[in-house]
Structure formats: C-alpha cells, structure tokens
Design a protein around this motif. Structure first.
Motif, PDB file in Angstrom:
ATOM      1  N   PRO A   9     -32.219 -29.716  -6.601  1.00 50.82           N
ATOM      2  CA  PRO A   9     -31.645 -30.895  -5.849  1.00 50.82           C
ATOM      3  C   PRO A   9     -32.046 -30.581  -4.294  1.00 50.82           C
ATOM      4  CG  PRO A   9     -29.658 -29.252  -6.554  1.00 50.82           C
ATOM      5  CD  PRO A   9     -31.071 -28.887  -7.370  1.00 50.82           C
ATOM      6  N   THR A  37     -27.894 -40.905 -10.150  1.00 48.54           N
ATOM      7  CA  THR A  37     -29.136 -40.460 -10.684  1.00 48.54           C
ATOM      8  C   THR A  37     -28.896 -39.070 -10.934  1.00 48.54           C
ATOM      9  OG1 THR A  37     -29.576 -40.031  -8.242  1.00 48.54           O
ATOM     10  CG2 THR A  37     -30.424 -41.946  -9.212  1.00 48.54           C
ATOM     11  N   GLY A  40     -30.727 -33.527 -13.347  1.00 52.74           N
ATOM     12  CA  GLY A  40     -30.186 -32.035 -13.790  1.00 52.74           C
ATOM     13  C   GLY A  40     -28.877 -31.704 -13.339  1.00 52.74           C
ATOM     14  N   GLY A  42     -27.662 -31.157 -10.685  1.00 56.27           N
ATOM     15  CA  GLY A  42     -27.344 -30.223  -9.690  1.00 56.27           C
ATOM     16  C   GLY A  42     -26.474 -30.776  -8.649  1.00 56.27           C
ATOM     17  N   HIS A  43     -26.700 -31.926  -8.039  1.00 59.93           N
ATOM     18  CA  HIS A  43     -25.560 -32.419  -6.897  1.00 59.93           C
ATOM     19  C   HIS A  43     -24.143 -32.647  -7.826  1.00 59.93           C
ATOM     20  CE1 HIS A  43     -29.227 -34.116  -4.797  1.00 59.93           C
ATOM     21  NE2 HIS A  43     -28.472 -33.366  -4.100  1.00 59.93           N
ATOM     22  N   ILE A  60     -24.688 -40.889 -14.041  1.00 62.43           N
ATOM     23  CA  ILE A  60     -25.470 -41.931 -14.558  1.00 62.43           C
ATOM     24  C   ILE A  60     -26.841 -41.491 -14.608  1.00 62.43           C
ATOM     25  CG2 ILE A  60     -26.634 -44.392 -14.546  1.00 62.43           C
ATOM     26  CD1 ILE A  60     -23.781 -44.930 -13.035  1.00 62.43           C
ATOM     27  N   ASP A  63     -32.614 -41.690 -17.994  1.00 64.89           N
ATOM     28  CA  ASP A  63     -33.591 -40.746 -18.748  1.00 64.89           C
ATOM     29  C   ASP A  63     -32.417 -40.033 -19.724  1.00 64.89           C
ATOM     30  OD1 ASP A  63     -35.063 -38.745 -19.972  1.00 64.89           O
ATOM     31  OD2 ASP A  63     -36.177 -38.441 -18.249  1.00 64.89           O
ATOM     32  N   ASP A  85     -28.053 -44.905 -18.563  1.00 68.23           N
ATOM     33  CA  ASP A  85     -28.109 -46.344 -18.304  1.00 68.23           C
ATOM     34  C   ASP A  85     -28.960 -46.545 -16.783  1.00 68.23           C
ATOM     35  OD1 ASP A  85     -28.130 -49.297 -18.112  1.00 68.23           O
ATOM     36  OD2 ASP A  85     -25.907 -49.178 -18.619  1.00 68.23           O
ATOM     37  N   PHE A  87     -28.908 -47.518 -12.843  1.00 71.89           N
ATOM     38  CA  PHE A  87     -27.904 -47.519 -12.015  1.00 71.89           C
ATOM     39  C   PHE A  87     -27.889 -49.104 -11.380  1.00 71.89           C
ATOM     40  CE2 PHE A  87     -31.250 -45.627  -8.984  1.00 71.89           C
ATOM     41  CZ  PHE A  87     -31.906 -46.517  -8.386  1.00 71.89           C
ATOM     42  N   ASP A 108     -29.794 -40.070  -5.675  1.00 74.34           N
ATOM     43  CA  ASP A 108     -30.984 -38.999  -5.437  1.00 74.34           C
ATOM     44  C   ASP A 108     -32.299 -39.840  -6.165  1.00 74.34           C
ATOM     45  OD1 ASP A 108     -32.785 -37.117  -4.785  1.00 74.34           O
ATOM     46  OD2 ASP A 108     -31.582 -35.589  -6.194  1.00 74.34           O
ATOM     47  N   VAL A 111     -38.159 -39.298  -9.270  1.00 70.02           N
ATOM     48  CA  VAL A 111     -38.223 -38.325 -10.575  1.00 70.02           C
ATOM     49  C   VAL A 111     -37.697 -36.967 -10.399  1.00 70.02           C
ATOM     50  CG1 VAL A 111     -40.315 -39.182 -11.679  1.00 70.02           C
ATOM     51  CG2 VAL A 111     -40.574 -37.817  -9.815  1.00 70.02           C
ATOM     52  N   GLN A 115     -39.185 -33.994 -15.340  1.00 69.27           N
ATOM     53  CA  GLN A 115     -40.108 -35.294 -15.892  1.00 69.27           C
ATOM     54  C   GLN A 115     -41.443 -35.033 -15.475  1.00 69.27           C
ATOM     55  OE1 GLN A 115     -37.684 -38.165 -13.711  1.00 69.27           O
ATOM     56  NE2 GLN A 115     -36.829 -38.948 -15.635  1.00 69.27           N
ATOM     57  N   ARG A 303     -40.503 -30.137  -2.126  1.00 65.29           N
ATOM     58  CA  ARG A 303     -40.114 -31.471  -2.525  1.00 65.29           C
ATOM     59  C   ARG A 303     -39.236 -32.175  -1.319  1.00 65.29           C
ATOM     60  NH1 ARG A 303     -36.436 -32.806  -5.804  1.00 65.29           N
ATOM     61  NH2 ARG A 303     -37.078 -34.987  -5.982  1.00 65.29           N
TER      62      ARG A 303
HETATM   63  C1  LIG Z   1     -34.482 -36.811  -7.997  1.00 60.67           C
HETATM   64  S1  LIG Z   1     -33.803 -36.698  -9.794  1.00 60.67           S
HETATM   65  C2  LIG Z   1     -32.147 -36.469  -9.620  1.00 60.67           C
HETATM   66  C3  LIG Z   1     -31.843 -35.271  -9.563  1.00 60.67           C
HETATM   67  C4  LIG Z   1     -30.247 -34.866  -9.296  1.00 60.67           C
HETATM   68  N1  LIG Z   1     -29.860 -35.441  -8.065  1.00 60.67           N
HETATM   69  C5  LIG Z   1     -29.942 -33.378  -9.632  1.00 60.67           C
HETATM   70  O1  LIG Z   1     -29.290 -32.822  -8.854  1.00 60.67           O
HETATM   71  O2  LIG Z   1     -30.585 -32.864 -10.524  1.00 60.67           O
HETATM   72  C6  LIG Z   1     -33.851 -38.539 -10.024  1.00 60.67           C
HETATM   73  C7  LIG Z   1     -33.090 -38.834 -11.304  1.00 60.67           C
HETATM   74  O3  LIG Z   1     -33.021 -40.440 -11.375  1.00 60.67           O
HETATM   75  C8  LIG Z   1     -33.257 -40.997 -12.469  1.00 60.67           C
HETATM   76  N2  LIG Z   1     -33.395 -42.610 -12.244  1.00 60.67           N
HETATM   77  C9  LIG Z   1     -34.433 -43.011 -11.408  1.00 60.67           C
HETATM   78  N3  LIG Z   1     -34.099 -44.439 -11.324  1.00 60.67           N
HETATM   79  C10 LIG Z   1     -32.876 -44.464 -11.964  1.00 60.67           C
HETATM   80  C11 LIG Z   1     -32.124 -45.771 -12.288  1.00 60.67           C
HETATM   81  N4  LIG Z   1     -32.578 -46.947 -11.940  1.00 60.67           N
HETATM   82  N5  LIG Z   1     -31.027 -45.660 -12.936  1.00 60.67           N
HETATM   83  C12 LIG Z   1     -30.702 -44.521 -13.438  1.00 60.67           C
HETATM   84  N6  LIG Z   1     -31.446 -43.241 -13.284  1.00 60.67           N
HETATM   85  C13 LIG Z   1     -32.640 -43.418 -12.434  1.00 60.67           C
HETATM   86  C14 LIG Z   1     -34.546 -40.526 -12.998  1.00 60.67           C
HETATM   87  O4  LIG Z   1     -34.464 -40.573 -14.396  1.00 60.67           O
HETATM   88  C15 LIG Z   1     -34.174 -38.748 -12.443  1.00 60.67           C
HETATM   89  O5  LIG Z   1     -33.611 -37.968 -13.402  1.00 60.67           O
END
Ligand SMILES: C[S@@+](CC[C@H](N)C(=O)[O-])C[C@H]1O[C@@H](n2cnc3c(N)ncnc32)[C@H](O)[C@@H]1O
Length: 316
Positions: A9, A37, A40, A42-43, A60, A63, A85, A87, A108, A111, A115, A303
């Motif tokens: 994250p 979002t 993984g 992390g947050h 939420i 994926d 679902d 967001f 956050d 992707v 992924q 990133r």
């Molecule tokens: C950058 S990652 C987030 C990582 C997370 N913050 C962590 O600490 O592991 C973005 C995540 O947002 C999800 N995502 C993207 N658009 C979304 C939406 N409209 N609704 C729900 N999840 C979404 C993606 O599937 C992905 O798993």
C-alpha cells in the motif's frame, strides 16, 4: 497467510495521520470505518489495529480475489465485514448492513499489484495473458471487447483521453488493422510497432498508456468516481473524514472538483444578488494541496510516485 507480494500500500502513514482524529477519538461510541478499495488489506489492517471490539471496519472491493488471499491479515478485535461490490454502491451497501452513518471512508484507486502480476487477469503488457482487465470478473465488458469491437473513433478517444497518449491515432489504426487481437503480448507488440522507436526514452514502455486507458474504460473507473465521492460524503457523520488516493491526473481532477463543490456553500451564478441555490457546505477540505509520497517511500515503492492523497472533513 497474507501474501506480501499481493500489494504494497502507498501513503499508509499519511492515511493514518489523516484519519487519526477519528481513529484515536476516545469515546465509547461505536466507530465505523469503510475501506472502499480494500484490495490486499494493507490499509485496512493498519486501520483495524486502531479500532476496538465495538467498532466496525467495512472492507469493500469489486474483485472477488481480493479477500480470498488476505482476510487473515487483519489482526483486531473489531468486527470486519468483507463486501464484494463496487464502491459506487456505497449507499446501498451501508443500507444492507443497517448502517446509517460512518466515521471515515478511504479509497485507494486503481489496480492492485496482484491484478497486474497475474497474467491470466490480462492487465499486464509484459506477461502474456487473455485480453481481460476486469476488476469484477463477473461483468461482461472486457478488454477483448474494447480492443476488437470499438469503432476506431471511440477507441482513439479512449486511448487519447484516459491514456493521455500522443500517438493515439497511430496506435488505434494499428489495432484496427490487426484485428482480431487475442492476447496482451500481441496487443503490446502492435502498440510498440506503431510508435516511434525512441518512445522508450521519453514515455516509458510504449504500451503503458494504452493499457491504462483500456483498463479505465473496461472498469468505467472515472464514471463511478464522482458518484462515490458524493455518496460517501453524504454517509459521513459530522466531523467524519473522507480520504482518497488517486494515481492519474483525471482521477485527481474529479476528486478535487467534487471536494470543491461539496465545500462550497453556494453555487449561484456570479452576481446573483441573493443566494437561491439552497446549497449548503458539506465538506471542509483539509488538504489544500494533495499529499504526495516522500522520496523514501518512492525509493522502495515506485508506484507511490504518482499517488496523490486528498482528505476532507464533513461539516454540519
Ligand atoms: C490500489 S488497490 C487498493 C489496495 C489496498 N488499499 C491495499 O492496501 O492493499 C485498488 C483496489 O481497488 C479495487 N477497485 C477499483 N475500483 C473499484 C470500485 N469501483 N469498487 C470497489 N473496488 C474497486 C481494485 O479491485 C483493487 O483491488
């Protein structure tokens, strides 16, 4: 066991600082935090450490793979609810869980590394896989459809707008001529062959921007963002916080404008003698300029270099 390579994250310390007033609030009321979002986790796992047993963390992600790998990463007594679902459905999600108002919400965007790393998901331009790119694997539209069925005009617009790709026209015409295209590496090669040979020197991998654009189109990433910012803000308790991390200038612009609109007490046209719009201020922007990652963080996690964090506080 949590797979540490799933996703690292970004801006975690900054997120925790931004939500600190909420997370550390020492009252006996239940706190409800939404990670929109969760990926993984992390947050989420860091936020959970700061919550008590009476508190709730709603995780939420659209994926369904996200929580399969990492659910046991959260070590906390708080109640954790995993929801697969989008967001953009936050209002309905909260309603389904009998939640009226929340204390904080985090998103956050974009992707996860997982992924991109798994070739079968079709997000990568360096590993071969099917043209997929769906975050929600049950939705119909995938990258194969966008690449093979969009008209040239529409495809060029997608690549130009979402990818900010200056060779959008050349790339589009190469794609249209090569149809049908089946795999990510096939597409990456067509794009690489369509741009000038010195592209690498200034623009990184020639396929990077086009892949990003197709991903954003497949997942309707910008379309759902504005609605989410408004609905999530409406769901906050007074004094509650919304924190959003973006990785793309168009995403950041949407968040910035939505925050500004929510902060504004009036949207009457200039020179209107008396306010007639009925708008009220809903948000106080806490980050006049977005927070960006430190050099130290970027050095270990490149990133983070394009990440921008904006935070707002709900006002009565
Ligand atoms: C950058 S990652 C987030 C990582 C997370 N913050 C962590 O600490 O592991 C973005 C995540 O947002 C999800 N995502 C993207 N658009 C979304 C939406 N409209 N609704 C729900 N999840 C979404 C993606 O599937 C992905 O798993």
């Amino acid at each position: 066991m949590y797979n540490v390579t799933y996703h690292v994250p970004v801006l975690t310390k900054e997120i925790l600082n931004g939500l600190d007033d909420i997370l550390q609030k020492s009252n006996s009321n239940q706190k409800i935090v939404v990670d929109a979002t969760a990926g993984g986790l992390g947050h989420s796992s860091e936020i959970a450490k700061r919550l008590k047993s009476i508190d709730k963390l709603i995780c939420i992600d659209k994926d369904s793979e996200a929580f399969k790998h990492n659910a046991d990463r959260i070590k906390s007594d708080c109640k954790v609810i995993f929801i697969n679902d989008g967001f953009e459905n936050i209002t309905q999600i909260l309603k389904n869980n009998n939640i009226e108002k929340i204390d904080a919400v985090l998103a956050d965007l974009g992707v996860s590394s997982h992924q991109i790393d798994v070739p079968e998901r079709g997000f990568s331009y360096t590993k071969d896989g099917p043209l997929d790119m769906r975050m929600n694997q049950t939705q119909q539209r995938d990258a194969h459809h966008v690449v093979n069925n969009y008209t040239a005009t529409r495809l060029e617009e997608v690549i130009k707008t979402f990818g900010e790709e200056r060779y959008a026209r050349q790339i589009t015409s190469a794609i249209v001529n090569a149809r049908p295209i089946e795999t990510t590496m096939q597409l990456a090669k067509i794009i690489t062959d369509a741009v000038p040979g010195n592209y690498y020197k200034t623009g990184g991998h020639p396929a990077k921007r086009t892949f990003q654009a197709i991903r954003m189109e497949v997942n309707r990433e910008l379309e759902v963002l504005e609605k989410f910012v408004y609905d999530a803000t409406h769901a906050l308790k007074d004094g509650g916080r919304i924190a959003i991390i973006t990785f793309h200038s168009l995403e950041d612009r949407i968040v910035k404008h939505a925050f500004k609109y929510l902060e504004s007490p009036c949207v009457c046209p200039p020179k209107t003698p008396k306010c007639i719009c009925g708008k009220v201020q809903e948000l106080k922007i806490l980050t006049k300029k977005p927070i960006v990652a430190s050099n130290d963080e970027v050095n270990v996690n490149p990133r983070a270099s394009s990440a921008k964090l904006r935070i707002g506080e709900k006002v009565a």
